[in-house]
Every structure is written in C-alpha cells, then in structure tokens.
Design a protein around this motif. Structure first.
Motif, PDB file in Angstrom:
ATOM      1  N   GLU A 218      60.556 -20.782 -31.195  1.00 43.91           N
ATOM      2  CA  GLU A 218      59.849 -19.610 -30.688  1.00 43.91           C
ATOM      3  C   GLU A 218      60.126 -19.306 -29.218  1.00 43.91           C
ATOM      4  O   GLU A 218      60.132 -18.156 -28.804  1.00 43.91           O
ATOM      5  N   CYS A 221      65.069 -17.069 -26.284  1.00 43.47           N
ATOM      6  CA  CYS A 221      65.185 -15.619 -26.094  1.00 43.47           C
ATOM      7  C   CYS A 221      66.305 -15.003 -26.914  1.00 43.47           C
ATOM      8  O   CYS A 221      66.518 -13.794 -26.846  1.00 43.47           O
ATOM      9  N   VAL A 223      68.310 -13.706 -30.342  1.00 36.63           N
ATOM     10  CA  VAL A 223      67.919 -13.092 -31.609  1.00 36.63           C
ATOM     11  C   VAL A 223      68.384 -14.027 -32.714  1.00 36.63           C
ATOM     12  O   VAL A 223      69.560 -14.372 -32.792  1.00 36.63           O
ATOM     13  N   PHE A 251      54.703 -10.963 -31.409  1.00 35.62           N
ATOM     14  CA  PHE A 251      55.779  -9.983 -31.375  1.00 35.62           C
ATOM     15  C   PHE A 251      55.226  -8.585 -31.123  1.00 35.62           C
ATOM     16  O   PHE A 251      54.077  -8.282 -31.434  1.00 35.62           O
ATOM     17  N   GLN A 252      56.082  -7.728 -30.561  1.00 36.79           N
ATOM     18  CA  GLN A 252      55.681  -6.349 -30.290  1.00 36.79           C
ATOM     19  C   GLN A 252      55.580  -5.516 -31.565  1.00 36.79           C
ATOM     20  O   GLN A 252      54.859  -4.526 -31.607  1.00 36.79           O
ATOM     21  N   LYS A 306      62.833  -4.033 -28.256  1.00 37.36           N
ATOM     22  CA  LYS A 306      61.592  -4.603 -28.762  1.00 37.36           C
ATOM     23  C   LYS A 306      61.802  -6.012 -29.302  1.00 37.36           C
ATOM     24  O   LYS A 306      62.794  -6.305 -29.963  1.00 37.36           O
ATOM     25  N   LYS A 307      60.824  -6.863 -29.049  1.00 39.18           N
ATOM     26  CA  LYS A 307      60.790  -8.189 -29.655  1.00 39.18           C
ATOM     27  C   LYS A 307      60.074  -8.047 -30.989  1.00 39.18           C
ATOM     28  O   LYS A 307      58.867  -7.812 -31.041  1.00 39.18           O
ATOM     29  N   GLY A 332      65.581  -6.600 -29.729  1.00 37.61           N
ATOM     30  CA  GLY A 332      65.337  -7.108 -28.397  1.00 37.61           C
ATOM     31  C   GLY A 332      65.331  -8.622 -28.342  1.00 37.61           C
ATOM     32  O   GLY A 332      65.226  -9.306 -29.374  1.00 37.61           O
ATOM     33  N   PRO A 333      65.417  -9.192 -27.131  1.00 32.41           N
ATOM     34  CA  PRO A 333      65.416 -10.653 -26.955  1.00 32.41           C
ATOM     35  C   PRO A 333      64.181 -11.289 -27.581  1.00 32.41           C
ATOM     36  O   PRO A 333      63.071 -10.755 -27.496  1.00 32.41           O
ATOM     37  N   GLY A 334      64.404 -12.437 -28.221  1.00 30.80           N
ATOM     38  CA  GLY A 334      63.309 -13.167 -28.836  1.00 30.80           C
ATOM     39  C   GLY A 334      62.973 -12.724 -30.245  1.00 30.80           C
ATOM     40  O   GLY A 334      62.071 -13.290 -30.873  1.00 30.80           O
ATOM     41  N   SER A 335      63.668 -11.719 -30.771  1.00 28.64           N
ATOM     42  CA  SER A 335      63.385 -11.233 -32.129  1.00 28.64           C
ATOM     43  C   SER A 335      63.778 -12.280 -33.170  1.00 28.64           C
ATOM     44  O   SER A 335      64.698 -13.076 -32.966  1.00 28.64           O
ATOM     45  N   ARG A 336      63.066 -12.245 -34.293  1.00 31.74           N
ATOM     46  CA  ARG A 336      63.342 -13.159 -35.392  1.00 31.74           C
ATOM     47  C   ARG A 336      63.423 -12.370 -36.698  1.00 31.74           C
ATOM     48  O   ARG A 336      62.530 -11.589 -37.013  1.00 31.74           O
TER      49      ARG A 336
END
Length: 727
Positions: A218, A221, A223, A251-252, A306-307, A332-336
């Motif tokens: 988590e 940063c 993807v 997340f956003q 967007k994350k 966006g950075p950190g997306s999963r």
C-alpha cells in the motif's frame, strides 16, 4: 410543496408505492438543511448535484415555501428516514424558524438511532457563531423570542450549540469544489456505498487477504496490477471483495466491475466504461455514448491524476483489459488494479509476448494463485452452511467428512451442497452422498448439478431463465412473466436463494459457475440441433435457427439481438415456435400474417423498434411485460393495438428518442402495475386513460419538455404530477 429534482433540464416525475412484493427501504439517505437565499443557487446546488451524481438519494428542502408551525408530512418522513444530515450554516440560517425546527428534529432523530449522523458545514460563519459565542446567531434568537415561546427558542439554542461541537467543514478560505468532493467522499463512506456485500460465512480467507495486502504494498507510489487467478467457484471474487472493503477508503476513487467476460459477450463493454467513469468520478459518463475508443481516451485522461482502486472481475481476454485499464500510465501514483480471472495466458507478464499492446516491460503484473481449501477449512465451511453452527451433531460427523471430501475443496460446491442439506434427514444426506460418489471429482459441473436435480419443475424453469436471460435484472419484471406462466415466484425464488443457487433476492444474480451450469443443461437438451432446445440466448445460434426455420415447439425463450438488426423476421420463420413465452428482439421488422402466432408470449422486449409495423393479425393477448426502444416510435405506431390488448399486462417501458408526442391508450391494460416512459420531445401529451389505471403502483415519466393532459390546456408539470399522484 415543491421539491427540486435531479436535473434542471429534465422534467422527472416519480410516483412509487410498495406493491407488496419488494421490501420497503429508506426513501432518502441524506437530508440537506439550508437557508435558501444564502446558498440555494451556489454551494447547496453544487453539493446537491454532486451527491445525486454519486447515486445518493438526497432530500433538498426549501424553507422559504413552508407555512405553519410544525414539521410534518414529507419533511418529517425525509428527516426520519435519512441517515445523514447536512445542515449548512450560513449567516442567516438562525433567522429561519424552519431551519431551526429542522435542526432540532435532526438532533432528536440522530440521538435515537446509532446509524444516523450529523455532518455540519460552516459556510460563511465560524463554529463559534453557531455555538452562540458571538452576537450573529444570538441576535436572531432574540428576535424569535419576541414572537415565539421561550421553550421552543431554548430548544433551538441547545440544538445549535450541540451541533456546533460536531466536527464538520469550515468553508472559510476553502475551495468549494474541494470541500464538496470531501463531503461526497465522507457521505459515501458513511453510507458504505463503496463497500461490497460479503457472504455470511468467511472461512479460511484470512491468509489469502494478508498475502494480497503484502503484494499490493500500500505504501508504494507505483501503479500496480495484481491478478487473482484460479478456477471458477474457488472464491476469487469474494477475496477481491474483502480486500476492496479493507482498503477502498485510502483511494480517491473506487470501482468494482463484475462479470466482465459475460458483459463483453453481450456487447456491453461501453456500459462497463460508463460504470467505471461514474463510480470513479461520481458523475456521468461524460458523453462517451457508444464509442469504445472515446471511452478509452476518457478513462486515460480523467484518471491520470487520480489514485484509484479498480477491481476487474472475471476478465477473459486481453481485449477486455485493454478497454478498461490498458496501461499503468492511465492512472495516478499509488493506484491499484486488481484482476480476477480463470486464465492468465492473455496477461502481458514478462517472458511472454513482448510486443503486446500493454507493453509488458513497463508494467508489473503480480499473480496470486488461489487453490482449493484445505480439508480443515473445507469442513468448517461446509458445517456452517449445513448446520448453521460450528460443529456438527455427533451422528453427522462421519458423513460430513465424506461429503466434504467429495466436494474437492471448492468453496462454491461446499456452500451449495451444504445449504441444500440444511434441515434434511440422515436418509436424505446418505442419498446425496451416493449421488456425489457417482460423480468424478474433477467434474464441477456434475457436482453443482446435484443442487439443480433437487429442484422441483417450476424451480428448475425459473433457474434456467435466470441463467440464460436475467442475471443482473431487477427481479420484479421477470416475476410478472413467471406469474403469467403459472409459476410461483414468490415461493420459488426464496428456495433458490436459500440453496445458494442465486444471490441477492431483489436483483437476480448467480455465480458464473451456476450460470454456466444452467446454460450447459439447456445445451445438452439437444447437442446437435439447437432448434430443439428450450432456450436460445446466443445471437448467432438463435438467428440461424429462426432464419433457417429450424425452430420447434420446444423453444420457449429466444433472444434475437445484435446480428439481427437488419433482418425482417417473417411469420413463416416463427410458425413452429408455438410455445414461445419470452422474446427479445432487435430487428428491422416483423412481416406477414401472425394470426395464432406468439399467442403464448408473456415477455416482449424490442430494441430499434421500427416506426411502421408490417405484421398483420398480431395478437399478444398473454403479454405481461412490454419493453420498447425505438428512435421513431410514435403515437400512431401500428403495434399499439397488438401490444396493449392484454389484461395480463403488468409492466410497460417505452423509450422513444424523438417520435412519441402522446402516450398511447392504456384503456385495455387495466391491471398495469408499472409504467415507465422516457422520451425527448418538446411536448408530451398524457392520454386520459392513464388516470384510470387503478392498480398502478409505479409510475415514471421522464421528458425533456412540457407535459399536457389531453383534456386540458398546457399546464405546469406540478399539476400533471398532482393528478398522477391521485392514482
């Protein structure tokens, strides 16, 4: 009373009454309390629209039109039914008696129920103003004191000071858009709109969740794509749902897209793109219409900063993935991005196709392989479903172990067979074990079919209908079709639910293994001749059967869509389909003499319905559900007489893009219960027969213009709406 609706451009009327077949629920989820002149046309309107786009049911009151001294009627119901209260404190909020009465009632309601919460917004005031530490609200209360009782004003003082101590949002020097997004996120979290429903019994999943969490990393940063791989029924979707619930609030934006393989086969990839955009952006589909390429470009452009957390459930091939989450630089950075699939051969992992459109070298696809349950957890899961307890009775210990062994550790089979044995005798258990012993362990189909074999004839018919045509449908519409076919859906659907053959009683859904089971059962009715099967749902097979006149009296349900758009079906092509009760059409026209044909039809859904109907003597006297979609459906359409003659008709949905200027005559549909009309003309005349439908329970008319009764001059929508409500 006036209530603002979702869109300033559309006239939407909705009169809904519980018809006795659906469970009643909360009518509203959020109650907005505000001082109209202060915020109605700016902040409150933007907040309201954002909540509506996020599919939150919002009541927006306007205290300016209130009269009298008591909160009653719809306002009282809205406050008591809502779970979240959003008072927007502005400079003149305390000068409104209605705002203060609403606030007091909101506080009383929230104090009586643990699931209600007040989230205050301090628009152009400070919390100290609301706490009565300044003269702003104090002066307003002093004015009220001169005209009203001391006790009522004192209650208002108490309410203001208590609510002001609740943590909320201070708007001073803050961007409205930023605060609104934060409020919507908080509301969705409070309402658990982002949470997935989980099975009652979660067994042996903890280690899987921990492993997935480690792989997601988590704090990273980058993807990251994570693939949960395994056979059908192994628990991939359940695992993804648990992880989704655990991390979605970080997340956003979040989206969980179910059954991608099935939706793609039905040509619904654009619908998936729209759902993805809607859930992540909490807004509309941004005009992607029916263009897959526009959808791809929109996803890429709007999600880049967007994350996001995205779950793609049951991905079947590379093409499906490319249209929803093609490359890591879309996000966006950190997306999963979590993918569940039965087959990993299409994935662009290192060592495979380097020239793939996904550019394998730039992405990290991590694979998590799910295996069957170990014997301990399998037995535990089976016992929970078979006995509704943690341990079996002493005399059932041995047979429980034997049956658990025969299921091969497949969670779906354990759940289904266990649920089917609940409350049954030892003799029944032994019979089930004998059936299982005749089925090879590797054949999941046969294991699952045991539950199907336990069903009574009407239950089997309903199960096969759902598997072939109604997954994802609101159960109320097919309910009327089944009832018209002399089935007993009120009794049979709960049986299917308790046996875990279907999920979610209100919206029909079943695991893809059971969908495949049902369809395989139908295909095996006659392997070589599709025209001798009871149901034809694949467009090409159905089209070929009808076009080649190979249909028989065995066919009871038929889907003729997509490939059939430019074909006009003749009466000769339908001449042998004498027992057809379900027909979904997307064709150019019906041609010829249909006398004595389609006489048993209870469901007709016709897309791209032509403006001229070339069929003669068409008589749909058994019809229970009618759905029409056509660009040029008019009030003069020749098919109205054929389609609206049935006293059995319970549901009508009409979607006309431009042609319909007057509702048809409903005088022969005296038992109609649900009516939906959507059209975009400048004027829609409402036929007087609509006001004589005494059994109507749900009415929805959406028009982008004015409405007019046929027996009076052009009148305000509120007048027509009041007339319709009198039903």
């Amino acid at each position: 009373m006036k209530r603002k609706r979702d869109s300033p451009d559309a006239v939407t009327m909705s009169a809904c009454v519980d018809d006795g077949n659906s469970s009643s629920g909360t009518e509203f989820e959020v109650f907005l309390s505000f001082r109209g002149p202060d915020t109605r046309l700016n902040f409150t309107d933007c907040l309201y629209q954002s909540l509506v786009k996020a599919e939150v049911r919002v009541f927006r009151d306007d205290e300016e039109i209130r009269k009298g001294k008591k909160i009653e009627g719809e306002i009282l119901h809205a406050i008591e039914s809502s779970k979240i209260y959003l008072p927007i404190f502005s400079r003149n909020y305390a000068s409104s008696k209605w705002c203060l009465r609403e606030l007091t009632h909101m506080l009383e309601s929230s104090s009586k129920a643990n699931d209600k919460v007040i989230l205050p917004v301090f628009y152009d005031v400070n919390p100290d103003d609301v706490k009565l530490k300044t003269q702003l609200y104090l002066n307003a209360l002093k004015k009220h004191q001169k005209k009203l009782s001391h006790d009522e004003v004192w209650q208002w003082r108490e309410a203001l000071t208590k609510v002001a101590r609740i943590k909320g949002w201070d708007m001073k020097d803050k961007s409205h858009g930023e605060i609104i997004n934060t409020i919507v996120d908080e509301v969705l979290t409070k309402l658990m709109k982002r949470m997935r429903n989980l099975p009652d019994h979660l067994v042996g999943i903890h280690d899987h969740v921990e492993a997935i969490m480690d792989m997601l990393n988590e704090g990273s940063c980058d993807v990251r794509y994570l693939v949960i791989h395994g056979m059908g029924g192994i628990g991939k979707t359940t695992l993804a749902s648990v992880v989704f619930n655990k991390i979605s609030n970080q997340f956003q934006g979040c989206s969980f897209l179910l059954d991608i393989r099935e939706s793609t086969q039905q040509g619904r990839i654009v619908d998936l793109q729209k759902q993805l955009l809607l859930e992540i952006l909490q807004g509309g589909s941004l005009g992607i219409q029916n263009s897959i390429d526009v959808g791809i470009n929109t996803i890429r452009e709007r999600f880049r900063g967007k994350k996001v957390l995205l779950v793609l459930d049951d991905v079947g091939n590379r093409d499906q993935l490319s249209k929803l989450a093609g490359k890591s630089d879309w996000f966006g950075p950190g997306s999963r991005i979590i993918i569940t699939t039965r087959d990993i051969n299409f994935l662009p992992i290192k060592g495979k196709d380097k020239e793939s459109s996904f550019q394998a070298h730039s992405q990290e696809f991590q694979i998590y392989k799910m295996t069957e349950m170990d014997s301990f957890h399998a037995r535990q899961l089976f016992i929970k479903h078979a006995f509704r307890m943690d341990l079996p009775p002493h005399d059932f210990v041995d047979i429980s172990r034997q049956i658990t062994t025969k299921t091969g550790g497949l969670p779906l089979a354990l759940e289904v067979i266990g649920a089917s044995l609940y409350g049954e005798s030892k003799k029944f258990w032994k019979g089930t074990l004998q059936k299982l012993e005749l089925v090879p362990n590797q054949e999941v189909f046969n294991k699952l079919k045991i539950s199907y074999d336990m069903l009574e004839p009407h239950q089997r018919e309903i199960f096969l209908d759902i598997a072939c045509f109604f997954i994802g449908e609101d159960r109320l519409h097919p309910y009327y079709m089944w009832k018209a076919s002399n089935y007993f859906p009120t009794r049979e659907l709960p049986v299917l639910t308790r046996m875990s053959l279907i999920k979610n009683y209100d919206r029909l859904w079943m695991h893809d293994q059971f969908r495949d089971l049902g369809r395989e059962i139908v295909q095996r009715e006659d392997i070589n001749f599709p025209g001798k099967r009871s149901r034809l749902w694949e467009p090409k097979i159905a089209f070929d059967v009808v076009r080649m006149k190979e249909g028989t009296d065995k066919v009871i349900a038929l889907r003729l869509t997509r490939l059939c758009q430019e074909h006009s079906f003749t009466s000769e092509e339908f001449s042998k389909l004498v027992n057809l009760r379900y027909l979904k059409l997307e064709c150019k026209n019906l041609v010829g003499d249909f006398k004595n044909l389609l006489s048993k039809l209870t469901w007709l859904s016709w897309s791209n319905c032509p403006s001229e109907l070339n069929a003669t003597n068409l008589c749909l006297e058994k019809l229970a559900v009618l759905r029409l979609l056509g660009i040029n459906i008019t009030e003069d359409w020749a098919g109205w007489g054929s389609c609206l003659m049935s006293e059995n008709l319970k549901v009508i949905e009409i979607n006309s893009m431009s042609g319909l200027k007057r509702t048809p005559n409903f005088s022969k549909c005296l038992n109609l219960k649900r009516l939906v009309i959507r059209q975009s003309t400048n004027l829609l005349v409402v036929d007087g027969s609509l006001f004589k439908l005494e059994h109507l329970k749900h009415l929805e008319i959406i028009s982008y213009g004015s409405l007019k009764r046929d027996d009076c001059d052009l009148c305000p929508v509120s007048f027509v709406f009041d007339s319709l409500k009198s039903l």
